[in-house]
Design an enzyme around this catalytic site. Structure first.
Site, PDB file in Angstrom:
ATOM      1  N   ASP A 177       0.827  -1.220   0.000  1.00 50.76           N
ATOM      2  CA  ASP A 177       0.000   0.000   0.000  1.00 50.76           C
ATOM      3  C   ASP A 177       0.859   1.268   0.000  1.00 50.76           C
ATOM      4  OD1 ASP A 177       0.946   0.121   2.582  1.00 50.76           O
ATOM      5  OD2 ASP A 177      -0.972  -0.350   3.537  1.00 50.76           O
ATOM      6  N   SER A 252      12.577  19.107  -5.430  1.00 49.68           N
ATOM      7  CA  SER A 252      13.379  19.171  -4.207  1.00 49.68           C
ATOM      8  C   SER A 252      12.888  20.231  -3.226  1.00 49.68           C
ATOM      9  CB  SER A 252      14.842  19.438  -4.566  1.00 49.68           C
ATOM     10  OG  SER A 252      14.938  20.564  -5.414  1.00 49.68           O
TER      11      SER A 252
HETATM   12 CA   LIG Z   1      -1.098  -1.649   5.345  1.00 51.34          CA
HETATM   13 CA   LIG Z   2       2.467  -1.134   3.774  1.00 51.72          CA
END
Ligand SMILES: [Ca+2]
Ligand SMILES: [Ca+2]
Ligand SMILES: *[C@@H]1O[C@H](CO)[C@@H](O)[C@H](O)[C@H]1NC(C)=O
Ligand SMILES: *[C@@H]1O[C@H](CO)[C@@H](O)[C@H](O)[C@H]1NC(C)=O
Ligand SMILES: *[C@@H]1O[C@H](CO)[C@@H](O)[C@H](O)[C@H]1NC(C)=O
Ligand SMILES: *[C@@H]1O[C@H](CO)[C@@H](O)[C@H](O)[C@H]1NC(C)=O
Ligand SMILES: *[C@@H]1O[C@H](CO)[C@@H](O)[C@H](O)[C@H]1NC(C)=O
Ligand SMILES: *[C@@H]1O[C@H](CO)[C@@H](O)[C@H](O)[C@H]1NC(C)=O
Ligand SMILES: *[C@@H]1O[C@H](CO)[C@@H](O)[C@H](O)[C@H]1NC(C)=O
Ligand SMILES: [Ca+2]
Length: 573
Positions: A177, A252
């Site tokens: 994720d 940056s």
């Molecule tokens: Ca997770």
């Molecule tokens: Ca994760």
């Protein structure tokens, strides 16, 4: 892979070149500049401590964290005998680097970081000079090769550095994720910490699953149920509060690039000042955790030796407004990013589940790299307005397919980089601290001579060129504005154009009688420093409150209850 021991080289190599992309170079380029900085510091340290240059290099090694120290000593053991052989009394750092073959004469010029001694001046200027030819013959025996990455031990390191700097996804992320339980290497310094790295559905910004009675699905620290009513806390406190996160698609400036002055000022070198080196290296020399967009913490005691100022950010203010937004930040900013690289790969690193997560406020903030490059013919390598429109439109299309409905996107215009030269030109660069002999004007010329400047157009003594660079920046800002005016509507977000906040920050600062350089990074002479970041956050936030209040949502009336029940909501680290 032992990452720790390789930081010294990271410092060596990335110092000057990896700030932006090195599009081209000349006269030894980044290798020459890195050499000049190292021997500049070594020579000044030798003067300060009344030692030889080789002894002072050992001293520099002793300042570094233990693992780098060993690597550093290996390097000194290698280079020491060579130096002993070739050095003459009073060689300047630039002369040393020429003798080592890491800098050389090209295009009829020689690039010097430090002022040349008069009697030596002719030596590197005339390639027909018989003395030079004789010397060069002699020196060839010791030539190290044109690239610092060819030196013993440093070769592997250069590859490793390249890996860190080329990868914009977290190194540790078991469930994919893109939220991590590890701090650096694109971990929670950059995106809210994952509170369950085995479940993809659980991460900052996720919509609560089953009222978060059993598990904290969005990592905001709010879960369980009120024993007196039996109702879920997350539902009671958050479900009507319109939670949202923030993401920054930037360069940056948004990543908050910062090389500490204390690492380049020979009078300030110390063990304590180098302690944070591992943290800084694994974050690509960026400080997202202290940045204007996604900063969430003040400098710790250790870090505060090399950070001057406190953190303020849009994220912190969004959280203050609605504590349900805790940990919902993503810093998708990469040093050197420009409109084309954003489309090519950087934006793909953003993570949001269109149906499963809350909306995002996204800042597309490419402050200058589209007009900044190291080419001598810089203008012809700038992004054109037509290209800008094309890239920005593609990014918006990408976002429409990847943001939850109800999101907001801000297309931020470019800054006016003329403030850099105007406010820094006569000031002393940290590398010239001992003798006050290197001004920024000179430092910029040196970068341009080596063709490795982060921004030839603005970091330049030629005013016409600085003006032309600003002209293009304004054209690109107008192109973004036009994209906002003429594309869409988008199904998942509203898009707005906002003027670059840095322009306003500088105006307000100067109007208050203060000096613009106080907001700029002293080492690179190019970025906003910690104070500048806090000012940027304030200016953006005030503008959001005034012009686009719907984007920041309502104040959550349960904030105090959340604090009293959940304390620091699990913290950030
Ligand atoms: Ca997770
Ligand atoms: Ca994760
Ligand atoms: C510097 O060191 C040299 C040799 O060790 C010594 O002769 C000289 O007196 C020292 N100078 C100072 C100013 O300490
Ligand atoms: C950071 O320090 C400032 C000034 O001391 C303080 O007002 C602020 O609350 C601190 N922020 C955080 C996130 O701790
Ligand atoms: C997105 O969220 C939905 C609803 O929670 C879930 O069913 C889906 O699997 C998620 N998609 C991804 C790619 O994780
Ligand atoms: C170098 O450090 C000293 C403190 O030791 C400081 O007074 C000076 O301003 C610094 N120089 C620069 C150019 O940053
Ligand atoms: C550059 O622009 C400034 C501000 O617009 C102007 O005052 C100045 O004359 C210009 N200089 C050159 C050399 O074009
Ligand atoms: C300054 O830059 C402009 C635009 O690139 C160029 O035409 C001009 O020759 C430069 N002037 C000097 C003195 O180099
Ligand atoms: C975009 O629209 C705004 C307001 O509607 C207007 O002020 C601006 O001039 C337009 N800009 C461009 C480049 O189309
Ligand atoms: Ca929760």
């Amino acid at each position: 892979m032992d990452m720790k021991k390789e930081y010294f080289a990271l410092l060596l190599f990335t110092v000057l070149c990896s700030i932006p992309y090195c599009h081209s170079d000349s006269n030894g380029g980044a290798t020459c500049a890195t050499c000049g900085v190292i021997f500049g510091l070594a020579e000044q340290t030798a003067v300060i401590h009344n030692t030889t240059v080789v002894q002072s290099m050992e001293k520099l090694c002793s300042y570094l964290p233990i693992k780098f120290e060993a690597l550093c000593r290996t390097f000194v053991e290698f280079i020491g005998p060579i130096l002993f052989e070739i050095l003459e009394e009073n060689d300047t750092p630039d002369e040393i680097c020429h003798k080592l073959g890491l800098c050389f004469v090209e295009k009829g010029r020689s690039c010097n970081l430090f002022p040349m001694k008069k009697e030596k001046a002719k030596f590197y200027h005339f390639s027909e000079d018989p003395i030079l030819i004789k010397k060069t013959k002699h020196l060839n025996t010791f030539k190290l090769g044109a690239d610092i990455c060819d030196l013993p031990g440093i070769k592997e390191i250069c590859n490793w550095i390249k890996n860190i700097f080329d990868n914009h996804d977290p190194a540790v992320d078991l469930d994919g994720d893109r939220h991590s339980v590890y701090e650096t290497l694109r971990g929670y310094s950059w995106r809210g910490k994952d509170c369950n790295d085995n479940k993809k559905s659980i991460h900052p910004g996720a919509r609560a699953i089953n009222g978060d009675i059993d598990e904290d699905s969005n990592c905001n620290g709010i879960k369980g149920k009120d024993p007196s009513t039996g109702k879920s806390y997350e539902t009671t406190f958050c479900s009507q509060s319109e939670p949202r996160g923030i993401a920054v698609l930037g360069d940056s400036i948004s990543a908050h690039f910062h090389l500490p002055r204390e690492w380049f000022n020979s009078t300030e070198l110390s063990i304590a000042n180098f302690e944070p080196l591992p943290y800084v290296g694994e974050n690509e020399l960026d400080w997202p955790a202290l940045s204007y967009g996604t900063g969430f913490m003040n400098a710790t005691e250790e870090l505060s030796r090399i950070i001057h100022g406190h953190t303020d950010s849009i994220y912190l203010r969004l959280w203050e407004r609605n504590r349900c937004n805790f940990r919902d930040y993503q810093n998708i900013a990469v040093n050197g990013a420009r409109a084309s690289s954003m489309v090519d790969n950087i934006e793909n690193s953003l993570y949001r589940n269109v149906t499963g997560d809350y909306p995002l406020i996204v800042f597309y903030a490419l402050v200058g790299n589209d007009v900044c490059n190291g080419h001598p013919d810089t203008i012809s390598h700038m992004t054109t307005p037509a290209e800008m429109k094309n890239y920005a439109t593609k990014t918006l299309q990408y976002l429409d397919a990847n943001l939850p409905a109800g999101s907001y996107v801000f297309m931020t215009g470019l800054a006016d980089g003329r403030v850099l030269y105007n406010s820094l030109k006569d000031k002393i660069h940290p590398i010239g601290s001992l003798r006050n002999d290197v001004t920024y004007a000179h430092f910029y010329d040196y970068f341009n001579c080596l063709e490795i400047s982060p921004c030839t157009g603005w970091m330049n003594t030629n005013e016409t060129l600085r003006n032309l660079t600003t002209k293009r920046a304004m054209e690109l800002s107008a192109a973004l504005q036009e994209v906002v005016n003429t594309t869409g509507p988008y199904k998942n977000f509203k898009v707005y154009y906002n003027e670059n906040p840095i322009n306003k920050v500088i105006q307000q600062w100067e109007a208050a009688g203060k000096q613009a350089w106080e907001l700029l990074e002293p080492v690179d002479g190019f970025h906003s420093n910690q104070r500048g970041n806090a000012e940027i956050a304030r200016v953006i936030w005030e503008e959001l409150e005034k012009e686009w209040p719907e984007t920041i949502g309502k104040v959550n009336p349960y904030n105090e209850k959340i604090s009293s029940i959940f304390g620091n909501q699990g913290g950030y680290r």
